[in-house]
Design a protein around this motif. Sequence first.
Motif, short mmCIF file in Angstrom:
data_model
loop_
_atom_site.label_atom_id
_atom_site.label_comp_id
_atom_site.label_asym_id
_atom_site.label_seq_id
_atom_site.Cartn_x
_atom_site.Cartn_y
_atom_site.Cartn_z
N ALA A 112 0.85 -1.19 0.00
CA ALA A 112 0.00 0.00 0.00
C ALA A 112 0.89 1.24 0.00
CB ALA A 112 -0.91 0.01 1.23
N PRO A 151 1.53 5.39 0.48
CA PRO A 151 0.95 6.36 1.42
C PRO A 151 -0.38 6.91 0.90
CG PRO A 151 3.29 6.76 1.15
CD PRO A 151 2.94 5.69 0.17
N ILE A 182 -3.21 4.43 1.62
CA ILE A 182 -3.61 4.44 3.04
C ILE A 182 -4.42 5.69 3.34
CG2 ILE A 182 -2.72 4.57 5.40
CD1 ILE A 182 -2.28 1.84 4.22
N GLN A 196 -7.84 5.36 1.93
CA GLN A 196 -8.68 4.42 2.67
C GLN A 196 -9.26 5.08 3.92
OE1 GLN A 196 -6.89 0.62 3.67
NE2 GLN A 196 -8.20 0.58 5.49
#
Lengths: 237, 414
Positions: B327, B329, B332, B335
């Motif tokens: 993943a 940055p 993330i 999300q």
Amino acid sequence: MIRVRQMKKIYRVGEEEIRALRGVDLHVGKNEMIAVMGASGSGKSTLMNIIGCLDKPTEGSYELDGHDVSKMSEASLALVRNEKIGFVFQSFELLARQTALENVELPLIYSREAGLTSRERTRRALHALNRVRLADRVSHRPNQLSGGQKQRVAIARAILNKPAILMADEPTGNLDSVTTTEIMEIFRQLHAEGQTVLIVTHENEVAAYCQRVIRLRDGLVLSDLPVAQDQAGQVIA
Amino acid sequence: MILSPYFYSQAIKLALSQIWANRKRSLLTALGIIVGVASTTSVIAALSGLKTSVLTEFESFGANRIYVFPDRPDDKPRNLYPREKIRIKPWEVRELQASCPSLRAITPVTEFGVSIASDERELDGITVVGIWPDWHEAENRRVISGRKFNGIDEVGERQVCLLNESAIDELRLPSDAVGSHILVDGRRFLVVGVIETLQARMFGGDSNTAELFIPFSVAIKLQSTEFFLRVVALAKSAEVSEEAKSEIQRTMRRIRGIQPGDPDTFRAEAIDRYIDQFKTLASGITAIAAGIVGISLLVGGIGIMNIMLVSVSERTREIGLRKAVGATPAAIMMQFLLEAMVLCLAGGLVGVIIGKLFAIGLTLIPGARLENADVPMWAVFLSFAFSAAVGLGFGFFPALKASRLDPIEALRHE
């Protein structure tokens, strides 16, 4: 596969400099299975983090699968981890609310491959679960699995994207001896199928499954020997 | 960095499962958003319901109707404008009738209290209204039985009258009262027609008042010479009602000899003005409601930020793992932003549903004139847009924090 030259890693904690790696040279060929050993503070974690593209060296070069990754951006490193590196951790790191299959599919969420169908994702995840002989537990959640089964799910997740290196950090540290054998047999089998494997361990019986043992001390390579010689040396010492 | 559709579907699925897994906490967190959205949507629903019934009422008044009243300028000394100077005289109304081509109908209206009596009953202080036959057209009140006033009634000063149903009840007249006689101030009047009683209205007073109409020419004779009157006029169409209003103003100033620069001694008002006033009032209330929402969304947003920070800290290891398997940055960050937005949107949804239920409740309040209360579509969209914006705004900092976590540290986190 992996070529590390004169790698140094220096941390700064306040005024103090911690020289975690002080010039490590290392070469890992394709389809090797290597154990990395060393006391805590020897620099083995730092080395593994850099090889795993989770960290960058302060000095020196690191070539992975033909690409120099020592100066890549964080986002590019994430992509390298996604495509070329599979991690297995001591405490499994499975997502508790997801099934074994969903856990294995996780890396595909961040994949660069566009337009993967759900059928294709499931096919790949099932294939990986099959390789760790866990095809009968696909819809179980982590709390319905034994420790060994959990670690096998984690291994399936790590090999999903057919990584250049499979890196395991004390993969049997939380397991009993019977399960340790079970897990090591999986690693041995994957290695037999052509997988390059790096295992960090402090157990000689785990290292015995490997072909080569690298020992670190004080940020330097202490010894780098075929397993038979290494184990013999340990017995003498 | 392009994230795949699979990433988005998984991120939203994960967000929903997070909310469900922590449902008590999620509910408490989203409470600020829920209360904010629910209160705004119900205020908007009430206002829109009120607006609909008020506007319908104005429509029934007739948007092309114009009223003329005597009016003393506020900022001038009283003695400069004596009563007689501002009082509207019958001849002025006739002059308006002759000089304003945009008018379809015009009538003076004079009201005064008298006692009236039937054979059965005597009533004091009943309001008698003196009107021209044009009144029927200008006010558009239905004649249920009998006939309307005509020119002969007015010119011949005939002692005839129209009653509404309430007056018939109060006087205990037979329900078909046409042809009966009543006494108005001691004079015998023939009932020629029955007018419908006004339906309950928000404006225009009591619906069940007894009403008695007589020809204007007769009404003059029953009053002192200094009687007051107002004018009700109807423009030929709503489009020319402004035109008609200015014709009235010009004519009145001319016949009253008001010099340029001097104030009017009368007031001409089209019904549009009341509509505008109401709309101004309604938008004022909407603005206040929006302010309340702003505050509650701010409070709700701080709650969201707090819980997202907790979530990031609880799921540090998970973040570390996700980073380890690739993943970025940005992924993330996205999300956690999605999670905050989904939480806010879920709160917004609950808020809209509560607001909708409130609106249904409002329609059931008898006599509140909110039968048309409903949450308009734009308010629903606005609520969701606001909720999403709150999620985005207040989720940003926690998401940034998550995206910047070092994967090694995160995986070591206990």
